[in-house]
Design a protein around this motif. Structure first.
Motif, PDB file in Angstrom:
ATOM      1  N   PRO A 290       0.843  -1.056   0.107  1.00 61.28           N
ATOM      2  CA  PRO A 290       0.155   0.110  -0.108  1.00 61.28           C
ATOM      3  C   PRO A 290       1.011   1.175   0.118  1.00 61.28           C
ATOM      4  CG  PRO A 290       0.033  -1.007   2.393  1.00 61.28           C
ATOM      5  CD  PRO A 290       0.730  -1.990   1.245  1.00 61.28           C
ATOM      6  N   PRO A 291       0.595   2.387  -0.639  1.00 59.60           N
ATOM      7  CA  PRO A 291       1.401   3.454  -0.836  1.00 59.60           C
ATOM      8  C   PRO A 291       1.481   4.066   0.630  1.00 59.60           C
ATOM      9  CG  PRO A 291      -0.702   3.789  -2.080  1.00 59.60           C
ATOM     10  CD  PRO A 291      -0.563   2.267  -1.450  1.00 59.60           C
ATOM     11  N   SER A 292       0.582   4.188   1.427  1.00 57.88           N
ATOM     12  CA  SER A 292       0.748   4.731   2.793  1.00 57.88           C
ATOM     13  C   SER A 292      -0.164   4.250   4.059  1.00 57.88           C
ATOM     14  CB  SER A 292       0.193   6.335   2.810  1.00 57.88           C
ATOM     15  OG  SER A 292      -1.063   6.492   2.098  1.00 57.88           O
ATOM     16  N   MET A 293       0.283   4.351   5.057  1.00 56.15           N
ATOM     17  CA  MET A 293      -0.439   3.833   6.069  1.00 56.15           C
ATOM     18  C   MET A 293      -0.153   4.748   7.510  1.00 56.15           C
ATOM     19  SD  MET A 293       0.231  -0.442   6.183  1.00 56.15           S
ATOM     20  CE  MET A 293      -0.738  -0.800   7.493  1.00 56.15           C
TER      21      MET A 293
ATOM     22  N   TYR B 268      24.064 -12.222  -8.175  1.00 54.92           N
ATOM     23  CA  TYR B 268      24.912 -11.425  -6.827  1.00 54.92           C
ATOM     24  C   TYR B 268      24.001 -10.828  -6.041  1.00 54.92           C
ATOM     25  CZ  TYR B 268      23.274  -8.707 -11.311  1.00 54.92           C
ATOM     26  OH  TYR B 268      22.343  -8.349 -12.148  1.00 54.92           O
ATOM     27  N   GLY B 269      22.920 -10.897  -5.959  1.00 53.84           N
ATOM     28  CA  GLY B 269      21.744 -10.766  -5.042  1.00 53.84           C
ATOM     29  C   GLY B 269      21.446  -9.285  -4.682  1.00 53.84           C
ATOM     30  N   LYS B 270      21.216  -8.421  -5.859  1.00 50.71           N
ATOM     31  CA  LYS B 270      20.897  -7.238  -5.918  1.00 50.71           C
ATOM     32  C   LYS B 270      19.809  -7.131  -5.283  1.00 50.71           C
ATOM     33  CE  LYS B 270      18.240  -6.866 -10.176  1.00 50.71           C
ATOM     34  NZ  LYS B 270      18.266  -6.022 -11.489  1.00 50.71           N
ATOM     35  N   LEU B 271      19.217  -5.750  -4.821  1.00 53.04           N
ATOM     36  CA  LEU B 271      18.072  -5.442  -4.078  1.00 53.04           C
ATOM     37  C   LEU B 271      17.273  -4.534  -5.209  1.00 53.04           C
ATOM     38  CD1 LEU B 271      18.792  -4.233  -0.599  1.00 53.04           C
ATOM     39  CD2 LEU B 271      17.928  -6.376  -1.125  1.00 53.04           C
ATOM     40  N   THR B 272      15.878  -4.949  -5.637  1.00 48.68           N
ATOM     41  CA  THR B 272      15.230  -4.209  -6.356  1.00 48.68           C
ATOM     42  C   THR B 272      14.221  -3.571  -5.447  1.00 48.68           C
ATOM     43  OG1 THR B 272      15.468  -5.738  -8.432  1.00 48.68           O
ATOM     44  CG2 THR B 272      13.614  -4.289  -8.411  1.00 48.68           C
ATOM     45  N   PHE B 273      14.134  -2.219  -5.512  1.00 48.84           N
ATOM     46  CA  PHE B 273      13.381  -1.460  -4.665  1.00 48.84           C
ATOM     47  C   PHE B 273      12.025  -1.029  -5.482  1.00 48.84           C
ATOM     48  CE2 PHE B 273      15.636  -0.282  -0.676  1.00 48.84           C
ATOM     49  CZ  PHE B 273      16.974  -0.674  -1.183  1.00 48.84           C
ATOM     50  N   GLY B 274      10.925  -1.101  -4.724  1.00 58.82           N
ATOM     51  CA  GLY B 274       9.954  -0.306  -5.295  1.00 58.82           C
ATOM     52  C   GLY B 274       9.519   0.779  -4.844  1.00 58.82           C
ATOM     53  N   GLN B 275       8.224   1.267  -4.560  1.00 61.52           N
ATOM     54  CA  GLN B 275       7.780   2.726  -4.109  1.00 61.52           C
ATOM     55  C   GLN B 275       7.700   2.748  -2.469  1.00 61.52           C
ATOM     56  OE1 GLN B 275       7.634   5.590  -6.106  1.00 61.52           O
ATOM     57  NE2 GLN B 275       8.671   4.023  -7.475  1.00 61.52           N
ATOM     58  N   GLY B 276       7.603   1.663  -2.098  1.00 65.38           N
ATOM     59  CA  GLY B 276       7.538   1.233  -0.610  1.00 65.38           C
ATOM     60  C   GLY B 276       6.126   1.610  -0.218  1.00 65.38           C
ATOM     61  N   THR B 277       5.846   1.749   1.309  1.00 60.98           N
ATOM     62  CA  THR B 277       4.691   2.240   1.993  1.00 60.98           C
ATOM     63  C   THR B 277       5.278   3.510   2.931  1.00 60.98           C
ATOM     64  OG1 THR B 277       3.761   0.037   1.945  1.00 60.98           O
ATOM     65  CG2 THR B 277       3.099   1.804   3.808  1.00 60.98           C
ATOM     66  N   ILE B 278       4.687   4.496   2.771  1.00 60.46           N
ATOM     67  CA  ILE B 278       4.927   5.697   3.819  1.00 60.46           C
ATOM     68  C   ILE B 278       4.213   5.422   5.063  1.00 60.46           C
ATOM     69  CG2 ILE B 278       5.160   7.986   4.182  1.00 60.46           C
ATOM     70  CD1 ILE B 278       5.047   8.376   0.975  1.00 60.46           C
ATOM     71  N   LEU B 279       4.832   5.004   6.042  1.00 60.34           N
ATOM     72  CA  LEU B 279       4.546   4.670   7.455  1.00 60.34           C
ATOM     73  C   LEU B 279       4.503   5.982   8.182  1.00 60.34           C
ATOM     74  CD1 LEU B 279       2.940   2.983   9.618  1.00 60.34           C
ATOM     75  CD2 LEU B 279       5.094   2.469  10.504  1.00 60.34           C
ATOM     76  N   THR B 280       3.241   6.674   8.577  1.00 62.73           N
ATOM     77  CA  THR B 280       3.139   7.688   9.578  1.00 62.73           C
ATOM     78  C   THR B 280       2.689   7.235  10.719  1.00 62.73           C
ATOM     79  OG1 THR B 280       2.810   9.017   7.610  1.00 62.73           O
ATOM     80  CG2 THR B 280       2.377  10.206   9.966  1.00 62.73           C
ATOM     81  N   VAL B 281       3.588   7.653  12.051  1.00 61.39           N
ATOM     82  CA  VAL B 281       3.100   7.110  13.183  1.00 61.39           C
ATOM     83  C   VAL B 281       2.769   8.673  14.050  1.00 61.39           C
ATOM     84  CG1 VAL B 281       3.770   6.156  15.280  1.00 61.39           C
ATOM     85  CG2 VAL B 281       4.722   5.456  13.256  1.00 61.39           C
ATOM     86  N   HIS B 282       1.459   8.485  14.480  1.00 66.72           N
ATOM     87  CA  HIS B 282       0.825   9.746  15.110  1.00 66.72           C
ATOM     88  C   HIS B 282       1.001   9.683  16.555  1.00 66.72           C
ATOM     89  CE1 HIS B 282      -0.892  11.204  11.178  1.00 66.72           C
ATOM     90  NE2 HIS B 282      -1.131   9.879  10.998  1.00 66.72           N
TER      91      HIS B 282
END
Lengths: 111, 115
Positions: A7-10, A96-110
């Protein structure tokens, strides 16, 4: 490398558990699930990784479903400092075990 | 245990110039990889060095080159800089050529601005 979907954000309240999901339905048998996080202007920080069993360390727990098509990263007691972009990565498929990054999830802690 | 260190932290260059970025790997690690992170994007793999040889490369042109030294430190060189080369350049170290069960540990990067 297998593709991941996050998910893009949580949002999460401080002190509560943060559960970040990740789908990786095309994962192969020898590919590992890795989680990294990146706080603004810093390098990615390694959190945890696993192959098929659930894993726990001082930072988090990783729950991988039995069919390995999805996983959940659990931060048991989120703090404001856990606010970051969280990347779920399937690692393998090359010698060679490279890492392929996506867009990730932006976690905001309130508070 | 010493973590991954990169230098310089920030750099400004002009289009057409050449740049060298440096990385010291984490103690005990013999593999170094480099990633480029454009603003708002995830890091993209450039290449990896193991035992002083390049053992993996991403989709980057030959003007991106590197070296690994006997003490496992590494350099990233970029020739003929273009405006699109402006990015955060990240170095990561790990064990044994990048075996899947050995995590990569990243430095905090070099912020390169090309004007």
């Amino acid at each position: 490398d297998a593709k991941t979907t996050q998910p893009p954000s949580m949002d999460c309240a401080e002190g509560r558990a943060a559960n970040l999901p990740c789908n990786h339905s095309t994962i192969s048998g020898n590919e590992y699930v890795y989680w990294y996080r990146q706080i603004h202007s810093q390098g990615p920080q390694y959190i945890i990784h696993g192959l098929k069993n659930n894993e726990t360390n001082e930072m988090a727990s990783l729950i991988i479903t039995e069919d390995r098509k999805s996983s959940t990263l659990i931060l048991p007691h989120a703090t404001l400092r856990d606010t970051a972009v969280y990347y779920c990565i399937v690692r393998g498929g090359t010698s060679y075990g490279k890492l392929t990054f996506g867009q990730g999830t932006i976690l905001t802690v309130h508070p | 245990e010493t973590g991954v260190t990169q230098s310089p932290t920030h750099l400004i260059k002009t289009r057409g110039q050449q740049v060298t970025l440096r990385c010291s790997s984490q103690s005990g690690h013999n593999t170094v990889s480099w990633y480029q992170q454009a603003l708002g994007q995830g890091p993209q793999f450039i290449f990896q060095y193991y035992r002083e040889e390049e053992n993996g490369r991403g989709n980057f042109p030959p003007r991106f080159s590197g070296l690994q030294f006997p003490n496992y430190s590494s350099e990233l060189n970029v020739n003929a800089l273009e405006l699109d080369d402006s990015a955060l350049y990240l170095c990561a170290s790990s064990l044994d050529g990048g075996r899947y069960n050995s995590p990569l540990h990243f430095g905090n990067g070099t912020r390169l601005t090309v004007t």
